[in-house]
Design an enzyme around this catalytic site. Structure first.
Site, PDB file in Angstrom:
ATOM      1  N   HIS A   1       0.825  -1.202   0.000  1.00 51.56           N
ATOM      2  CA  HIS A   1       0.000   0.000   0.000  1.00 51.56           C
ATOM      3  C   HIS A   1       0.859   1.251   0.000  1.00 51.56           C
ATOM      4  O   HIS A   1       0.574   2.227  -0.679  1.00 51.56           O
ATOM      5  CB  HIS A   1      -0.876   0.023   1.254  1.00 51.56           C
ATOM      6  CG  HIS A   1      -1.967  -0.988   1.213  1.00 51.56           C
ATOM      7  ND1 HIS A   1      -2.673  -1.364   2.307  1.00 51.56           N
ATOM      8  CD2 HIS A   1      -2.469  -1.695   0.181  1.00 51.56           C
ATOM      9  CE1 HIS A   1      -3.564  -2.264   1.972  1.00 51.56           C
ATOM     10  NE2 HIS A   1      -3.444  -2.492   0.681  1.00 51.56           N
TER      11      HIS A   1
ATOM     12  N   GLU B   1       1.004 -10.962 -23.040  1.00 52.89           N
ATOM     13  CA  GLU B   1       1.883 -10.922 -21.860  1.00 52.89           C
ATOM     14  C   GLU B   1       2.397 -12.304 -21.465  1.00 52.89           C
ATOM     15  O   GLU B   1       3.089 -12.447 -20.469  1.00 52.89           O
ATOM     16  CB  GLU B   1       1.185 -10.240 -20.683  1.00 52.89           C
ATOM     17  CG  GLU B   1      -0.198 -10.763 -20.353  1.00 52.89           C
ATOM     18  CD  GLU B   1      -0.878  -9.961 -19.237  1.00 52.89           C
ATOM     19  OE1 GLU B   1      -0.217  -9.187 -18.536  1.00 52.89           O
ATOM     20  OE2 GLU B   1      -2.104 -10.142 -19.071  1.00 52.89           O
TER      21      GLU B   1
ATOM     22  N   ASP C   1       4.385  -8.767 -17.159  1.00 54.58           N
ATOM     23  CA  ASP C   1       4.242 -10.223 -17.114  1.00 54.58           C
ATOM     24  C   ASP C   1       5.049 -10.901 -18.220  1.00 54.58           C
ATOM     25  O   ASP C   1       5.601 -11.980 -18.012  1.00 54.58           O
ATOM     26  CB  ASP C   1       2.760 -10.619 -17.227  1.00 54.58           C
ATOM     27  CG  ASP C   1       2.069 -10.533 -15.876  1.00 54.58           C
ATOM     28  OD1 ASP C   1       2.677 -10.951 -14.881  1.00 54.58           O
ATOM     29  OD2 ASP C   1       0.930 -10.029 -15.812  1.00 54.58           O
TER      30      ASP C   1
ATOM     31  N   CYS D   1       1.459  -1.428 -22.361  1.00 57.72           N
ATOM     32  CA  CYS D   1       0.857  -0.840 -21.152  1.00 57.72           C
ATOM     33  C   CYS D   1       1.584  -1.288 -19.891  1.00 57.72           C
ATOM     34  O   CYS D   1       1.170  -0.969 -18.788  1.00 57.72           O
ATOM     35  CB  CYS D   1      -0.632  -1.154 -21.068  1.00 57.72           C
ATOM     36  SG  CYS D   1      -0.983  -2.911 -20.947  1.00 57.72           S
TER      37      CYS D   1
HETATM   38  C1  PEP Z   1       1.669  -6.160 -17.515  1.00 56.47           C
HETATM   39  O1  PEP Z   1       1.721  -7.336 -17.160  1.00 56.47           O
HETATM   40  O2  PEP Z   1       2.594  -5.572 -18.102  1.00 56.47           O
HETATM   41  C2  PEP Z   1       0.468  -5.357 -17.228  1.00 56.47           C
HETATM   42  C3  PEP Z   1       0.305  -4.159 -17.736  1.00 56.47           C
HETATM   43  O3  PEP Z   1      -0.463  -5.887 -16.398  1.00 56.47           O
HETATM   44  P1  PEP Z   1      -0.307  -5.988 -14.796  1.00 56.47           P
HETATM   45  O4  PEP Z   1       0.891  -5.184 -14.392  1.00 56.47           O
HETATM   46  O5  PEP Z   1      -1.580  -5.466 -14.248  1.00 56.47           O
HETATM   47  O6  PEP Z   1      -0.127  -7.459 -14.617  1.00 56.47           O
HETATM   48 MG    MG Z   2      -0.063  -8.382 -16.564  1.00 53.37          MG
END
Ligand code: PEP
Ligand code: MG
Length: 578
Positions: A198, A439, A463, A510
């Site tokens: 957090h 991913e 990921d 992302c």
């Molecule tokens: C990622 O895996 O890069 C992603 C954007 O998703 P998260 O970080 O929520 O797993």
């Molecule tokens: Mg991810």
């Protein structure tokens, strides 16, 4: 006074120099004493009164939260309120006061020790970290019992000095963080916490330099000592020499100047020197604070991580609650794209949603796999998303796709949700775009198939790096092996971008790579035209975009993609930025 440095996990960048103010740790100061028989009932009362005081305190803080902080902090405070209403926890403490005739502070501390033991047995990093919530709540109750002020910082800190004060704590609770925010401290550092803690999430929303997981900072640093917090590198320097102090003052001025310069390009259109438009979108975790997102210069939402709507609560949000959350984002963003990802629960993000146990949370029943196993979860979310699509430019994104079979089942469920709405004559966008997260290495290698069958792709580099390198992204013992510049990761990203280009489908990144300005030119040279990141990173990435000439960098990047060695790749990426 000797100078020394400490290394931790950098969670919010910037450099700050100030005087240490140690936050007391009530848990370490708890005394044990016997309560005479005739006063036991009063002791129980003292305990229940303390619980009431803390509850009222937290409710007050929650009520006064500005909308921009409601998303990040509101749910944490609700978790703390839920703990304070936990009947078995309260009853066990009262029982101990009565049976052992001990003081309330001691009884609640022993209850906490029991709970910590249970949490420590969890193998899951996210769940293990949740024990911090219990510790923070008990800390607050003990302070109330001892008659300490509810605020964590003592009154001997003069208001005028606040801007030079760096808080040094074992841990910081969400409620404390809000009070810190109101007092504009220069930074904070803590002994505990990790990337998913957090404190880390809060630090980013407060936007002040901070470092967590410093282990023994609270013991090693003394009140009033001068400290430098380098929130970009994760380094704390205590009692710096004159030379070091000068160096950091210079770096701090450069950083501030840089921030001022960046604010000038807020409304500048994001395109390269040779005129290629680059979309810079924001990643969000709740429907709150959208004004701040628009302020950041983002021209769309590239990733709404909806699992955060399901976390830190006992029940799952129903269709109506989800619909209202999605609709409010879509409306606030007007016609700009809002890419909403379906539930990515599992691994480091858990909620009370399914009773199914999975042995390895990262490789187990998570994200789309969980939703396909429990189709009612998917159906509810699809209906909420479709209903909201009537009010803005919503696109749906599916996480953790591995095979086309999963995609086809998902499409069937989406079609089913559409049919049910059509039957009820509820309006929705029948042509809503469907995209997939790339991913998992299997999806990146087979990216052409996904590009053919989907409207857009979004590369989750967090990921993708974890699964390609077999390095747990939440495990600090292997953090040195986690590197998105590994040639194999880069090849998978390049393969995905090429697949999108072949089928004329938009591809974005992302994951964290998108927000790292040192990697902007590399990704542009690989053909990426859409980036989605934490809003605080948008301007530094935009600055890189404005300085880039696609033709020039593409040739260098093609050479980088042929390198087989991470160290050489890192060197060449650095050169690309000069
Ligand atoms: C990622 O895996 O890069 C992603 C954007 O998703 P998260 O970080 O929520 O797993
Ligand atoms: Mg991810």
């Amino acid at each position: 006074m000797s100078s020394f440095s400490l290394h931790g996990v950098a969670v919010s960048s910037g450099i700050t120099i100030g005087k240490a103010h140690l936050i007391s740790n009530a848990l370490l100061e708890v005394a044990h004493y016997q309560v005479p028989n005739h006063l036991v009932a009063d002791e129980v009362k003292r305990f229940t009164n303390a619980i009431k005081t803390v509850k009222a305190d937290l409710k007050g803080i929650h009520q006064d939260l500005p909308d921009t902080l409601l998303g990040d902090l509101g749910s944490f405070i609700n978790t703390h309120l839920a703990i304070l209403s936990d009947k078995s926890f309260l009853d066990a403490t009262k029982k101990m006061i009565r049976e052992d005739q001990c003081n309330a502070e001691w009884a609640i501390k022993l209850q906490l020790d029991n709970i910590i033991e249970q949490f420590d047995a969890f193998t899951d990093a996210y769940l293990r970290e949740r024990k911090q919530d219990f510790i923070q709540v008990v800390e607050r109750v003990i302070k109330a019992l001892l008659g300490h002020p509810s605020s964590q910082f003592s009154t001997n800190v003069k208001k005028s000095d606040d801007k030079d004060i760096i808080l040094v704590a074992h841990d910081i609770s969400p409620a404390d963080a809000i009070q810190f925010k109101q007092n504009q401290f220069a930074g904070f550092i803590t002994d505990v916490g990790g990337v998913t803690s957090h404190t880390a999430i809060l630090a980013r929303s407060l936007n002040i330099p901070s470092i967590v997981a410093l282990q023994k900072a609270r013991d090693l640093i003394s009140e009033g000592e001068v400290i430098i917090v380098d929130g970009s590198q994760g380094v704390v320097i205590v009692n710096p020499s004159k030379e070091i102090l000068k160096q950091y003052e210079l770096r701090q001025r450069q950083w501030q100047l840089e921030q001022q310069k960046l604010s000038l390009i807020k409304s500048t259109v994001s395109k390269t020197i040779d005129g290629t438009a680059i979309a810079l979108f924001a990643n969000i975790e709740s429907q709150h604070g959208i004004e701040a997102i628009q302020e950041s210069g983002a021209t769309g939402i590239g990733l709404f991580r909806t699992e955060f709507l399901f976390m830190n609560r006992a029940d799952a949000p129903d269709e109506e609650e989800q619909f209202l959350a999605y609709k409010s984002v879509a409306q606030a963003m007007k016609k700009a794209p809002v890419i909403i990802r379906t539930l990515d629960l599992g691994a480091d993000k858990q909620a009370n949603l399914s009773n199914i146990e999975t042995a390895n949370t990262a490789l187990g029943l998570r994200a789309v796999r969980l939703c396909l196993t429990e189709p009612h979860i998917f159906h509810t979310q699809f209906r909420a998303l479709l209903r909201a699509s009537h009010y803005g430019n919503i696109k749906i994104l599916i996480p953790m796709l591995t095979s086309l079979a999963e995609l086809r089942q998902t499409k069937l469920l989406l079609a089913h949700a559409k049919q049910s709405l059509a039957k009820e004559k509820i309006p929705f966008n029948d042509h809503i775009q469907l995209g997939g997260m790339i991913e998992v290495p299997a999806a990146a290698i087979n990216a052409k198939a996904f590009a053919r069958e989907l409207d857009f792709l979004s590369i989750g580099t967090n990921d993708l790096t974890q699964y390609t390198l077999a390095v747990d992204r939440t495990d600090s013992t292997v953090a040195h092996l986690y590197n998105s510049l590994h040639p194999s990761v880069l090849q998978l990203i390049a393969n995905t971008i090429a697949a999108g280009a072949k089928f004329g489908k938009a591809v974005s990144v992302c994951g964290e790579m998108a927000g790292d300005a040192q990697l902007t030119k590399l990704l542009l040279g690989m053909g990426l035209r859409q980036f989605s990141m934490h809003p605080s990173q948008i301007l530094s990435v935009k600055q890189k975009v404005l300085q880039s000439n696609i033709n020039k960098i593409t040739k260098s990047v093609n050479r980088i993609l042929k390198i087989e060695d991470i160290a050489k790749t890192e060197l060449q990426v650095k050169e690309l930025n000069h």
